[in-house]
Design an enzyme around this catalytic site. Structure first.
Site, PDB file in Angstrom:
ATOM      1  N   ARG A 108       0.864  -1.185   0.000  1.00  0.00           N
ATOM      2  CA  ARG A 108       0.000   0.000   0.000  1.00  0.00           C
ATOM      3  C   ARG A 108       0.893   1.224   0.000  1.00  0.00           C
ATOM      4  O   ARG A 108       1.786   1.351   0.842  1.00  0.00           O
ATOM      5  CB  ARG A 108      -0.906   0.057   1.228  1.00  0.00           C
ATOM      6  CG  ARG A 108      -1.475   1.459   1.422  1.00  0.00           C
ATOM      7  CD  ARG A 108      -2.521   1.618   2.460  1.00  0.00           C
ATOM      8  NE  ARG A 108      -3.766   0.990   2.041  1.00  0.00           N
ATOM      9  CZ  ARG A 108      -4.959   1.312   2.544  1.00  0.00           C
ATOM     10  NH1 ARG A 108      -5.060   2.254   3.459  1.00  0.00           N
ATOM     11  NH2 ARG A 108      -6.034   0.703   2.124  1.00  0.00           N
ATOM     12  N   HIS A 135      -7.450   1.018  -6.220  1.00  0.00           N
ATOM     13  CA  HIS A 135      -7.682   0.289  -4.960  1.00  0.00           C
ATOM     14  C   HIS A 135      -8.488  -0.978  -5.302  1.00  0.00           C
ATOM     15  O   HIS A 135      -9.646  -1.126  -4.914  1.00  0.00           O
ATOM     16  CB  HIS A 135      -8.440   1.189  -3.978  1.00  0.00           C
ATOM     17  CG  HIS A 135      -8.431   0.698  -2.565  1.00  0.00           C
ATOM     18  ND1 HIS A 135      -7.730  -0.426  -2.159  1.00  0.00           N
ATOM     19  CD2 HIS A 135      -9.044   1.177  -1.439  1.00  0.00           C
ATOM     20  CE1 HIS A 135      -7.911  -0.592  -0.856  1.00  0.00           C
ATOM     21  NE2 HIS A 135      -8.711   0.351  -0.395  1.00  0.00           N
ATOM     22  N   GLN A 138     -10.432  -3.343  -2.735  1.00  0.00           N
ATOM     23  CA  GLN A 138     -11.652  -2.713  -2.197  1.00  0.00           C
ATOM     24  C   GLN A 138     -12.865  -3.065  -3.058  1.00  0.00           C
ATOM     25  O   GLN A 138     -13.947  -3.361  -2.561  1.00  0.00           O
ATOM     26  CB  GLN A 138     -11.447  -1.184  -2.160  1.00  0.00           C
ATOM     27  CG  GLN A 138     -12.681  -0.412  -1.722  1.00  0.00           C
ATOM     28  CD  GLN A 138     -13.027  -0.639  -0.264  1.00  0.00           C
ATOM     29  OE1 GLN A 138     -12.169  -0.535   0.602  1.00  0.00           O
ATOM     30  NE2 GLN A 138     -14.285  -0.964   0.023  1.00  0.00           N
ATOM     31  N   ASP A 231     -16.702   8.433  -0.997  1.00  0.00           N
ATOM     32  CA  ASP A 231     -15.399   8.249  -0.353  1.00  0.00           C
ATOM     33  C   ASP A 231     -14.980   9.631   0.167  1.00  0.00           C
ATOM     34  O   ASP A 231     -15.616  10.647  -0.157  1.00  0.00           O
ATOM     35  CB  ASP A 231     -14.391   7.700  -1.391  1.00  0.00           C
ATOM     36  CG  ASP A 231     -13.010   7.378  -0.803  1.00  0.00           C
ATOM     37  OD1 ASP A 231     -12.868   7.362   0.434  1.00  0.00           O
ATOM     38  OD2 ASP A 231     -12.071   7.151  -1.599  1.00  0.00           O
ATOM     39  N   CYS A 272     -16.100   3.089   1.310  1.00  0.00           N
ATOM     40  CA  CYS A 272     -14.964   2.185   1.577  1.00  0.00           C
ATOM     41  C   CYS A 272     -14.458   2.332   3.009  1.00  0.00           C
ATOM     42  O   CYS A 272     -13.817   1.416   3.513  1.00  0.00           O
ATOM     43  CB  CYS A 272     -13.847   2.465   0.578  1.00  0.00           C
ATOM     44  SG  CYS A 272     -13.321   4.184   0.561  1.00  0.00           S
ATOM     45  N   ARG A 300     -14.046  -7.037   3.066  1.00  0.00           N
ATOM     46  CA  ARG A 300     -12.630  -6.874   2.682  1.00  0.00           C
ATOM     47  C   ARG A 300     -11.856  -8.136   3.037  1.00  0.00           C
ATOM     48  O   ARG A 300     -11.013  -8.597   2.281  1.00  0.00           O
ATOM     49  CB  ARG A 300     -11.995  -5.681   3.424  1.00  0.00           C
ATOM     50  CG  ARG A 300     -12.582  -4.317   3.134  1.00  0.00           C
ATOM     51  CD  ARG A 300     -12.422  -3.885   1.698  1.00  0.00           C
ATOM     52  NE  ARG A 300     -11.072  -4.022   1.189  1.00  0.00           N
ATOM     53  CZ  ARG A 300     -10.038  -3.229   1.500  1.00  0.00           C
ATOM     54  NH1 ARG A 300     -10.197  -2.203   2.298  1.00  0.00           N
ATOM     55  NH2 ARG A 300      -8.837  -3.433   0.976  1.00  0.00           N
TER      56      ARG A 300
HETATM   57  N1  NVA Z   1      -9.470   7.439  -1.402  1.00  0.00           N
HETATM   58  C1  NVA Z   1      -9.062   7.057  -0.077  1.00  0.00           C
HETATM   59  C2  NVA Z   1      -9.351   5.628   0.165  1.00  0.00           C
HETATM   60  C3  NVA Z   1      -9.008   5.133   1.535  1.00  0.00           C
HETATM   61  C4  NVA Z   1      -9.336   3.684   1.717  1.00  0.00           C
HETATM   62  C5  NVA Z   1      -7.607   7.356   0.115  1.00  0.00           C
HETATM   63  O1  NVA Z   1      -6.817   7.061  -0.793  1.00  0.00           O
HETATM   64  O2  NVA Z   1      -7.227   7.903   1.141  1.00  0.00           O
HETATM   65  N1   CP Z   2     -11.073   0.912   2.866  1.00  0.00           N
HETATM   66  C1   CP Z   2      -9.789   0.821   3.238  1.00  0.00           C
HETATM   67  O1   CP Z   2      -8.911   0.529   2.443  1.00  0.00           O
HETATM   68  O2   CP Z   2      -9.563   1.062   4.543  1.00  0.00           O
HETATM   69  P1   CP Z   2      -8.134   1.200   5.237  1.00  0.00           P
HETATM   70  O3   CP Z   2      -7.526   2.469   4.717  1.00  0.00           O
HETATM   71  O4   CP Z   2      -8.435   1.259   6.713  1.00  0.00           O
HETATM   72  O5   CP Z   2      -7.312   0.013   4.864  1.00  0.00           O
END
Ligand code: NVA
Ligand code: CP
Length: 312
Positions: A108, A135, A138, A231, A272, A300
């Site tokens: 990540r 992502h 997700q 989101d 999400c 998830r």
């Molecule tokens: N769009 C958000 C998703 C978090 C799961 C981010 O990248 O922070």
């Molecule tokens: N939805 C999601 O990816 O959550 P986290 O950022 O907590 O992993």
């Protein structure tokens, strides 16, 4: 059709055919059922996975750690603050070292390029746990949640409201296009997805029968929607853009009034998570009877377990 995903990485849904995504969703239903029934397997016994995090995570980290551990495997959490990746050592070298010690890698972070290089050099399956542009894990959970709710995916309608060019919106568009789910991005023009991605998704949609659209017109976008998805307004790494996003996105907040513009009582609300309640969604919607956000969060784990069972 005989499907084997053994040894495959999961970097973007672009690389997976509708049949392969269907296979992962079916396996997700199965592993979820097994867990609910208390049937335990040890499918990752003697295996290890490296979980690299440049950005924070609750769901993704916990999904990978618990799913892998439950199956007898040993997950190792590697925060970017503790390892050499990209600082004292190139991504290529780190990939080759981890590939000698682990059976799989989750990454990540910021750059999609990093996850691609890890996959190219490690020689083991690499899973994208979120980058700036995609992502994909997700979306497996989102599709599973919609399928559980409505019994099928084809012909359903999902509308993503908000920052229409973020990682979740991008991956959701690809996933819907491949699986025959009609998909609309409802956003201000300044936050529309890249045209190239829309065009590519429309190519996938030709085969599945999905309709892919982008709009700023709330009434048009919301009419007939089965799942309203939003989101955060600023994704990780974009924190300095909050003021600008508040101005652009306040008219696109998911309120009860906006939910009613689907003209469907059975419409559900998805996010999400983590959510900023009061920004992208009001408290009454996310805490209300249409919200499925915690089923989605739980999914998830089941989908990530299925992905690892399929590829390891
Ligand atoms: N769009 C958000 C998703 C978090 C799961 C981010 O990248 O922070
Ligand atoms: N939805 C999601 O990816 O959550 P986290 O950022 O907590 O992993």
């Amino acid at each position: 059709m005989d499907i084997s995903l053994k040894g495959r990485s999961f970097l973007t849904l672009m690389d997976y055919s509708p049949e392969e995504i269907r296979y992962l969703l079916n396996l997700s239903h199965q592993v979820k059922k097994e867990r609910k029934e208390g049937t335990f397997h040890q499918r990752f016994l003697g295996k290890t996975i490296a979980l690299i995090f440049e950005k924070r995570s609750t769901r993704t980290r916990c999904a990978f750690e618990t799913a892998f551990g439950e199956e007898g495997g040993c997950p190792v959490f590697l925060s970017i603050d503790d390892i050499q990746l990209g600082k004292k050592e190139s991504v290529e070298d780190t990939a080759r070292v981890l590939g000698r010690m682990f059976d799989a890698i989750q990454f990540r972070g910021f750059s999609q390029k990093t996850v691609e290089v890890l996959a190219e050099y490690s020689g083991v399956p690499v899973y994208n746990g979120l980058t700036d542009v995609y992502h994909p894990t997700q979306i497996l959970a989102d599709l599973l949640t919609v399928e559980e709710e409505f019994g099928s995916l084809k012909g359903r309608k999902i509308c993503f409201v908000g920052d229409g060019r973020n990682n979740v919106a991008n991956s959701l568009m690809i996933g819907c296009a491949k699986m025959g789910v009609h998909f609309t991005v409802l956003a201000p023009a300044a936050l529309y997805p890249e045209q190239g991605l829309v065009d590519q998704s429309r190519v996938f949609a030709e085969r599945s029968g999905a309709d892919i659209s982008v709009s700023s017109d709330i009434d048009k976008a919301m009419d007939g929607v089965d799942a309203v998805y939003t989101d955060v307004w600023v994704s990780m790494g974009e924190e300095d853009k909050l003021k600008e996003r508040m101005d652009l996105l306040t008219p696109f907040r998911v309120t009860q009034e906006l939910m009613e513009r689907t003209h469907k009582e059975e419409s559900i609300f998805l996010h999400c998570l983590p959510a900023v309640k009061g920004n992208e969604v009001t408290f009454d919607v996310i805490e209300g009877p249409s919200s499925r956000v915690f089923d989605e969060a739980e999914n998830r784990k089941h989908t990530i377990k299925a992905l690892m069972v399929a590829t390891l």
